[in-house]
Every structure is written in C-alpha cells, then in structure tokens.
Design a protein around this motif. Sequence first.
Motif, short mmCIF file in Angstrom:
data_model
loop_
_atom_site.label_atom_id
_atom_site.label_comp_id
_atom_site.label_asym_id
_atom_site.label_seq_id
_atom_site.Cartn_x
_atom_site.Cartn_y
_atom_site.Cartn_z
N GLY A 141 -1.97 3.32 2.99
CA GLY A 141 -1.29 3.68 1.76
C GLY A 141 -1.87 2.95 0.58
O GLY A 141 -2.87 2.24 0.68
N THR A 142 -1.19 3.07 -0.53
CA THR A 142 -1.68 2.46 -1.77
C THR A 142 -0.85 1.27 -2.19
O THR A 142 -1.07 0.73 -3.27
CB THR A 142 -1.67 3.51 -2.90
OG1 THR A 142 -0.33 3.99 -3.06
CG2 THR A 142 -2.61 4.65 -2.61
N GLU A 143 0.10 0.84 -1.37
CA GLU A 143 0.94 -0.29 -1.74
C GLU A 143 0.27 -1.61 -1.35
O GLU A 143 -0.36 -1.71 -0.31
CB GLU A 143 2.30 -0.19 -1.05
CG GLU A 143 3.14 0.99 -1.51
CD GLU A 143 3.58 0.89 -2.97
OE1 GLU A 143 3.70 -0.22 -3.51
OE2 GLU A 143 3.80 1.95 -3.57
N SER A 144 0.44 -2.63 -2.21
CA SER A 144 -0.11 -3.95 -1.92
C SER A 144 0.71 -4.67 -0.86
O SER A 144 0.21 -5.56 -0.19
CB SER A 144 -0.15 -4.78 -3.20
OG SER A 144 1.12 -4.81 -3.80
N GLN A 196 -2.40 -3.53 7.55
CA GLN A 196 -1.87 -3.38 6.19
C GLN A 196 -1.91 -4.72 5.46
O GLN A 196 -2.36 -4.79 4.31
CB GLN A 196 -0.43 -2.85 6.23
CG GLN A 196 0.20 -2.76 4.86
CD GLN A 196 1.71 -2.50 4.91
OE1 GLN A 196 2.30 -2.35 5.98
NE2 GLN A 196 2.33 -2.44 3.76
N ASN A 234 -4.79 -5.94 2.30
CA ASN A 234 -4.22 -6.21 0.98
C ASN A 234 -4.20 -7.69 0.62
O ASN A 234 -3.59 -8.07 -0.39
CB ASN A 234 -2.81 -5.61 0.90
CG ASN A 234 -2.87 -4.11 0.79
OD1 ASN A 234 -3.40 -3.58 -0.18
ND2 ASN A 234 -2.36 -3.42 1.80
N PRO A 292 -2.08 -4.25 -8.23
CA PRO A 292 -1.65 -3.32 -7.18
C PRO A 292 -1.44 -1.93 -7.76
O PRO A 292 -0.90 -1.79 -8.87
CB PRO A 292 -0.32 -3.91 -6.70
CG PRO A 292 -0.36 -5.34 -7.10
CD PRO A 292 -1.17 -5.39 -8.36
N PRO A 293 -1.88 -0.91 -7.04
CA PRO A 293 -1.63 0.45 -7.51
C PRO A 293 -0.14 0.66 -7.74
O PRO A 293 0.69 0.15 -6.99
CB PRO A 293 -2.13 1.33 -6.36
CG PRO A 293 -3.04 0.45 -5.58
CD PRO A 293 -2.55 -0.95 -5.75
N LYS A 294 0.17 1.37 -8.76
CA LYS A 294 1.55 1.73 -9.11
C LYS A 294 2.40 0.55 -9.59
O LYS A 294 3.61 0.69 -9.78
CB LYS A 294 2.26 2.42 -7.95
CG LYS A 294 1.55 3.67 -7.44
CD LYS A 294 2.31 4.27 -6.28
CE LYS A 294 1.53 5.42 -5.66
NZ LYS A 294 2.16 5.94 -4.46
#
Length: 162
Positions: A1-4, A42, A46, A58-60
């Motif tokens: 995913g794109t979460e840190s 994960q 990160n 971090p994205p978003k």
Amino acid sequence: GTESADFLVADTRAPTIAFLHAKASEKKRLYSATALQEVISQAQKNLRYAHPFEDARPPKSDRWHVDPWTAPQVSGQVKSRILRGGGTGTEIWDRMREILRTPNGRREVWLVLGNILSKSAFEKELRSRSQAPEAVQAVYLLEGFLSAAMSLGCAVRVFCMP
C-alpha cells in the motif's frame, strides 16, 4: 500500500515517535512466518520515514486531518486520524520530522500482531530439540527486521498474544 504505517504516535515533549504496523488473522496462529512476513515487510519497506535525514513525506499525509481511517475487512472507521494536537496533516508531519531529527528523539517501530504470534508458544518451540521450520523462519524474519530498524536507531516493540 501507500501508507507509511497503520498508525503514528508522537509525543513532542518526550520527544518520541512510533510507527505502528498492525495485522491480524482470523485463525489463531502461534508462530506464523507467513503472517509475520506481511507485517514485517510493510514495516521494513517504510523504515525510510524513520530516518532522521529523509525528506520524503508519507503519501497522503497532507490529508490526515481530512480522511478517516478505514481498512479492508474491518467494519467501522476512525473518523479523525489526528486524535490529539491540532493542525493539518502537513503541519503534523512537520512536527514529527522535528522529533525524528532531534538528537535525543526516540524512534520506535511497533508490530501489533492480532492472532499471529504467541510469545509463550514461540519461546517454547524455539527451546525444543526439534524446532518447527516455521518457528525458525519467524526468528530470521524478526532478526532481519530488528537489524534494519536498529541500523536507523529505532527501537522495536512486538505486541502479540501471551
């Protein structure tokens, strides 16, 4: 995913920042290397955000103050990602970066494991004469992650079943 991370916890007074990576299994697993691999992967990919000299955001993160937290296969949501303190997601991350860059700042990575690892069963298996291959594999996954995290000065905490 794109979460840190699944969650971030910061204390500007301590100063401490923790990156929380959480996974759960419907089926109780006492020491599942396969399940551990997902959460450790994960967390490890990160680690860049815990590096004191990394400039990436971090994205978003610019939407932390707007978007609720949701997850697949989880009913409900956390309406606000920012529970204490104020500001936009960008302002919050800027304060977190200050903690990461503070020489006495504490950086932590937490693995929150729901039904994935039992400390007592894992320790018992590792003390046995004929260890299950999956338990040995789990040790190597954890050791590799610990090494990577410690190279950045991050402490690691594992929250699991007793």
